[in-house]
Design an enzyme around this catalytic site. Sequence first.
Site, mmCIF file in Angstrom:
data_model
loop_
_atom_site.group_PDB
_atom_site.id
_atom_site.type_symbol
_atom_site.label_atom_id
_atom_site.label_comp_id
_atom_site.label_asym_id
_atom_site.label_seq_id
_atom_site.Cartn_x
_atom_site.Cartn_y
_atom_site.Cartn_z
ATOM 1 N N GLU A 127 14.044 68.805 -3.680
ATOM 2 C CA GLU A 127 14.006 68.752 -5.149
ATOM 3 C C GLU A 127 14.412 67.391 -5.721
ATOM 4 O O GLU A 127 15.391 67.284 -6.476
ATOM 5 C CB GLU A 127 14.868 69.871 -5.755
ATOM 6 C CG GLU A 127 14.394 71.257 -5.366
ATOM 7 C CD GLU A 127 15.108 72.381 -6.108
ATOM 8 O OE1 GLU A 127 16.147 72.108 -6.741
ATOM 9 O OE2 GLU A 127 14.618 73.523 -6.060
ATOM 10 N N GLU A 174 9.879 77.520 -2.424
ATOM 11 C CA GLU A 174 11.069 78.259 -2.841
ATOM 12 C C GLU A 174 10.719 79.211 -3.980
ATOM 13 O O GLU A 174 10.090 78.798 -4.957
ATOM 14 C CB GLU A 174 12.199 77.328 -3.318
ATOM 15 C CG GLU A 174 12.948 76.598 -2.231
ATOM 16 C CD GLU A 174 14.200 75.907 -2.761
ATOM 17 O OE1 GLU A 174 14.791 76.412 -3.750
ATOM 18 O OE2 GLU A 174 14.581 74.870 -2.196
ATOM 19 N N TYR A 183 11.920 79.480 -10.191
ATOM 20 C CA TYR A 183 13.076 80.331 -10.460
ATOM 21 C C TYR A 183 13.101 80.686 -11.942
ATOM 22 O O TYR A 183 13.918 80.174 -12.709
ATOM 23 C CB TYR A 183 14.371 79.609 -10.074
ATOM 24 C CG TYR A 183 14.529 79.407 -8.590
ATOM 25 C CD1 TYR A 183 14.871 80.477 -7.767
ATOM 26 C CD2 TYR A 183 14.335 78.152 -8.017
ATOM 27 C CE1 TYR A 183 15.017 80.303 -6.400
ATOM 28 C CE2 TYR A 183 14.478 77.966 -6.651
ATOM 29 C CZ TYR A 183 14.828 79.041 -5.852
ATOM 30 O OH TYR A 183 14.971 78.869 -4.487
ATOM 31 N N TRP A 203 17.359 72.496 6.643
ATOM 32 C CA TRP A 203 17.864 71.131 6.442
ATOM 33 C C TRP A 203 18.016 70.390 7.771
ATOM 34 O O TRP A 203 18.574 70.920 8.735
ATOM 35 C CB TRP A 203 19.211 71.157 5.756
ATOM 36 C CG TRP A 203 19.333 71.722 4.378
ATOM 37 C CD1 TRP A 203 20.509 72.015 3.748
ATOM 38 C CD2 TRP A 203 18.310 72.020 3.409
ATOM 39 N NE1 TRP A 203 20.281 72.485 2.478
ATOM 40 C CE2 TRP A 203 18.934 72.501 2.237
ATOM 41 C CE3 TRP A 203 16.922 71.939 3.430
ATOM 42 C CZ2 TRP A 203 18.221 72.892 1.108
ATOM 43 C CZ3 TRP A 203 16.201 72.334 2.311
ATOM 44 C CH2 TRP A 203 16.844 72.801 1.169
#
Length: 435
Positions: free
Chosen positions: A206, A319, A279, A90
């Site tokens: 996201e 991710e 995920y 970040w």
Amino acid sequence: MKKNLALSIFLLALLIQKNTFLETEAARTTNGGFITTSGVHFMLNGSPYYANGFNAYWLMILASDPSQRSKVTAAFQDASSHGLSVARTWAFSDGGVTPLQYSPGSYNEQMFKGLDFVVAEARRFGIKLILSMVNNYENLGGKKQYVNWARSQGQYLTSDDDFFRNPVVKGFYKNHVKTVLNRYNTITGIEYKNDPTIMAWELMNEPRCTSDTSGRTIQAWITEMAAHVKSIDRNHLLEAGLEGFYSKIGSQNPGFDIGTDFISNNQIPGIDFATLHSYPDQWLTSHDDQTQLNFLNNWLRTHIYDAQYVLKKPLLLTEFGKSVKDPNFSTYKRDQLFNLVYNNIYLSAKHGGAAAGGLFWQLLAEGMDSFGDGYDVVLSRATSTANIIGQQGRRLYQIRKIFARMRNVQRWKRARAARRAQWLAWKRGVKPIGN
């Protein structure tokens, strides 16, 4: 005796190659230029580049405290020794107790120096960075904080999604982007926009706009912000930060309708490559592990195909992971998931496809248990998973070496053809050009 000595030397050479193969890659990355794209490939130093990487959102936060910087160094050192060459982190912390940005346009210099340290250490260990500019969620501020800042200045806003629409909020965000890109690194002496250590900028982690599931709001926002980034920095690559969900008509989505579209969002001018998150343990909670793996396999192959033949851009899985908080978790099941991800990437890369790498969520150093979220991997503890990660790094590095050899062979053939043409011209009595 000679046989034993030769065998010992051979085994030592193999051990050195296995444990330090990335040192050459690290040196090339550190000394090389900016990563670019050519069709569906990332390119570095004239050869395709593949990203075996990790997420570590916490790097700037820890680095802002000099007493904690050793953990950042340890993470980069451990990552490099396991074949990891890209880190995503970040470049934001909006308001709250550890702000980079106290309020619109007001910055915490100590936190910025922490980010300077992160960039400098990444450079030292030959690791490229993907820096994300803002969060979709409330963690470390995100779009909610931006909207609240605008409300405090008299803007009437009814939704956090006004982040994407309100001109005042968009002005705050544009200023943050400009500030980060123009940041002068107090350690390296290089402005961020001129530093090849940075691989790419990410517009948002996201992005989601559930108040407009048509996708028009996100499409307009990405278009505007991509143009803004490119007006300041033409050196670096840019990606939107998408999870990979298709529009409402897409049948591949696992029950999500969040106002993004993998195809149209990534076709926007200025977006250099596509991103994907996955995920299955979160998205398919009522399904067993095998069903989740089957979904993941199809999810990856669908996006790799679309990146290669529709978008014609590289694809990075930025991710993925499996949480220890899953009631059925085992290291074996996490390793299964990592292997499935890495094999899909490797097979695509091996055949010149669009899959350019994967970044697991998330890497922690020793002594960072408070940062754990279930998906964390401490390489010194997770031996089997660390071995799989290292193997992927070696495989991708070998592909890059093969492409480099092919390029050298092509150069040699062109040089030989040129020399032969020159000799034939001399033989015919034609004076060669330049003699």
